[in-house]
Design a protein around this motif. Structure first.
Motif, mmCIF file in Angstrom:
data_model
loop_
_atom_site.group_PDB
_atom_site.id
_atom_site.type_symbol
_atom_site.label_atom_id
_atom_site.label_comp_id
_atom_site.label_asym_id
_atom_site.label_seq_id
_atom_site.Cartn_x
_atom_site.Cartn_y
_atom_site.Cartn_z
ATOM 1 N N ARG A 28 8.864 -39.374 -4.359
ATOM 2 C CA ARG A 28 9.242 -37.978 -4.619
ATOM 3 C C ARG A 28 9.760 -37.847 -6.050
ATOM 4 O O ARG A 28 9.441 -36.896 -6.753
ATOM 5 C CB ARG A 28 10.301 -37.513 -3.625
ATOM 6 C CG ARG A 28 10.609 -36.015 -3.784
ATOM 7 C CD ARG A 28 11.516 -35.497 -2.693
ATOM 8 N NE ARG A 28 10.832 -35.550 -1.412
ATOM 9 C CZ ARG A 28 11.296 -36.196 -0.337
ATOM 10 N NH1 ARG A 28 12.446 -36.820 -0.377
ATOM 11 N NH2 ARG A 28 10.610 -36.209 0.779
ATOM 12 N N LEU A 29 10.544 -38.825 -6.502
ATOM 13 C CA LEU A 29 11.058 -38.797 -7.875
ATOM 14 C C LEU A 29 9.899 -38.912 -8.872
ATOM 15 O O LEU A 29 9.869 -38.194 -9.867
ATOM 16 C CB LEU A 29 12.075 -39.922 -8.089
ATOM 17 C CG LEU A 29 12.720 -39.983 -9.469
ATOM 18 C CD1 LEU A 29 13.444 -38.683 -9.794
ATOM 19 C CD2 LEU A 29 13.693 -41.155 -9.538
ATOM 20 N N ARG A 30 8.930 -39.785 -8.598
ATOM 21 C CA ARG A 30 7.751 -39.897 -9.476
ATOM 22 C C ARG A 30 6.997 -38.579 -9.524
ATOM 23 O O ARG A 30 6.542 -38.149 -10.578
ATOM 24 C CB ARG A 30 6.820 -41.013 -8.995
ATOM 25 C CG ARG A 30 7.247 -42.390 -9.443
ATOM 26 C CD ARG A 30 6.153 -43.423 -9.241
ATOM 27 N NE ARG A 30 5.673 -43.545 -7.879
ATOM 28 C CZ ARG A 30 6.240 -44.307 -6.947
ATOM 29 N NH1 ARG A 30 7.314 -45.015 -7.237
ATOM 30 N NH2 ARG A 30 5.734 -44.354 -5.743
ATOM 31 N N SER A 31 6.864 -37.945 -8.370
ATOM 32 C CA SER A 31 6.172 -36.662 -8.311
ATOM 33 C C SER A 31 6.917 -35.593 -9.117
ATOM 34 O O SER A 31 6.301 -34.810 -9.844
ATOM 35 C CB SER A 31 6.032 -36.215 -6.855
ATOM 36 O OG SER A 31 5.419 -34.968 -6.782
ATOM 37 N N SER A 32 8.239 -35.572 -9.004
ATOM 38 C CA SER A 32 9.044 -34.608 -9.764
ATOM 39 C C SER A 32 8.947 -34.891 -11.262
ATOM 40 O O SER A 32 8.854 -33.971 -12.077
ATOM 41 C CB SER A 32 10.507 -34.654 -9.317
ATOM 42 O OG SER A 32 10.632 -34.184 -7.996
ATOM 43 N N ALA A 82 23.545 -35.336 -11.796
ATOM 44 C CA ALA A 82 23.390 -36.720 -11.350
ATOM 45 C C ALA A 82 23.423 -36.818 -9.831
ATOM 46 O O ALA A 82 24.136 -36.050 -9.167
ATOM 47 C CB ALA A 82 24.494 -37.583 -11.952
ATOM 48 N N ARG A 83 22.677 -37.770 -9.297
ATOM 49 C CA ARG A 83 22.694 -37.985 -7.846
ATOM 50 C C ARG A 83 24.108 -38.319 -7.381
ATOM 51 O O ARG A 83 24.517 -37.896 -6.302
ATOM 52 C CB ARG A 83 21.721 -39.093 -7.458
ATOM 53 C CG ARG A 83 20.280 -38.627 -7.502
ATOM 54 C CD ARG A 83 19.347 -39.670 -7.019
ATOM 55 N NE ARG A 83 19.129 -40.632 -8.103
ATOM 56 C CZ ARG A 83 18.175 -41.523 -8.120
ATOM 57 N NH1 ARG A 83 17.343 -41.617 -7.118
ATOM 58 N NH2 ARG A 83 18.036 -42.347 -9.133
ATOM 59 N N SER A 84 24.861 -39.043 -8.208
ATOM 60 C CA SER A 84 26.238 -39.405 -7.849
ATOM 61 C C SER A 84 27.148 -38.183 -7.758
ATOM 62 O O SER A 84 28.224 -38.242 -7.173
ATOM 63 C CB SER A 84 26.812 -40.402 -8.860
ATOM 64 O OG SER A 84 26.867 -39.817 -10.147
ATOM 65 N N GLU A 85 26.686 -37.054 -8.343
ATOM 66 C CA GLU A 85 27.455 -35.803 -8.293
ATOM 67 C C GLU A 85 26.814 -34.788 -7.351
ATOM 68 O O GLU A 85 27.093 -33.596 -7.433
ATOM 69 C CB GLU A 85 27.567 -35.219 -9.706
ATOM 70 C CG GLU A 85 28.334 -36.123 -10.657
ATOM 71 C CD GLU A 85 28.251 -35.655 -12.103
ATOM 72 O OE1 GLU A 85 27.627 -34.599 -12.379
ATOM 73 O OE2 GLU A 85 28.801 -36.363 -12.961
ATOM 74 N N GLY A 86 25.917 -35.271 -6.495
ATOM 75 C CA GLY A 86 25.291 -34.387 -5.510
ATOM 76 C C GLY A 86 23.931 -33.846 -5.905
ATOM 77 O O GLY A 86 23.352 -33.047 -5.176
#
Length: 151
Positions: A28-32, A82-86
């Protein structure tokens, strides 16, 4: 007058991806990242200069550059929140950025927010003190290759 390459030219540099509902998190990250690359016309969110879509040998040969330099100029996914911030891996939270631009932001003692960092980078680019001459030469070749891609 500068000719802007079409999204079709940039899309041809990427492989076809699976529908979002069938993807694992890394996919999904690669697609984004891919979608952000296309949306941004193949240009880095921070410095607005051309990016390499991947780190494969074909691209390296096309621009006649070292693997190390190609790695620095390849497209990466940058999370605005950031993912760490939600933050998520969804497209609305992802922009495409050179690996070098992305890493330099995160190497700062206190990383700036993406919009503030972008302004800083844009100023450095305007003053010709952000990317090395070698990197600028590769990006110039990359832009020429992209403009010559059949649409």
């Amino acid at each position: 007058m500068t000719t802007k390459p079409s999204s079709i030219a940039f899309a041809s540099l990427w492989r076809v991806r699976l529908p979002d509902r069938l993807m694992s998190q890394p996919t999904r990250l690669r697609s984004s990242r891919h979608a952000a690359f296309i949306k941004q016309g193949g240009r880095c969110y921070y410095c607005s200069l051309p990016m390499l879509p991947s780190n494969d040998e074909q691209e390296q040969v096309k621009v006649n550059a070292s693997q190390h330099l190609c790695t620095r100029l390849r497209c990466t996914a940058e999370h605005l929140i950031a993912r760490s911030e939600g933050g998520s891996d969804k497209l609305k939270n992802i922009v495409a950025a050179h690996a070098e631009c992305n890493q330099r932001r995160h190497r700062m003692d206190t990383p700036l927010q993406p919009d503030r960092y972008r302004k800083l980078v844009q100023t450095q680019v305007a003053n010709k003190c952000w990317h090395s001459q070698k990197a600028l030469s590769v990006m110039s070749k990359l832009q020429a290759c992209t403009l010559n891609t059949p649409h």
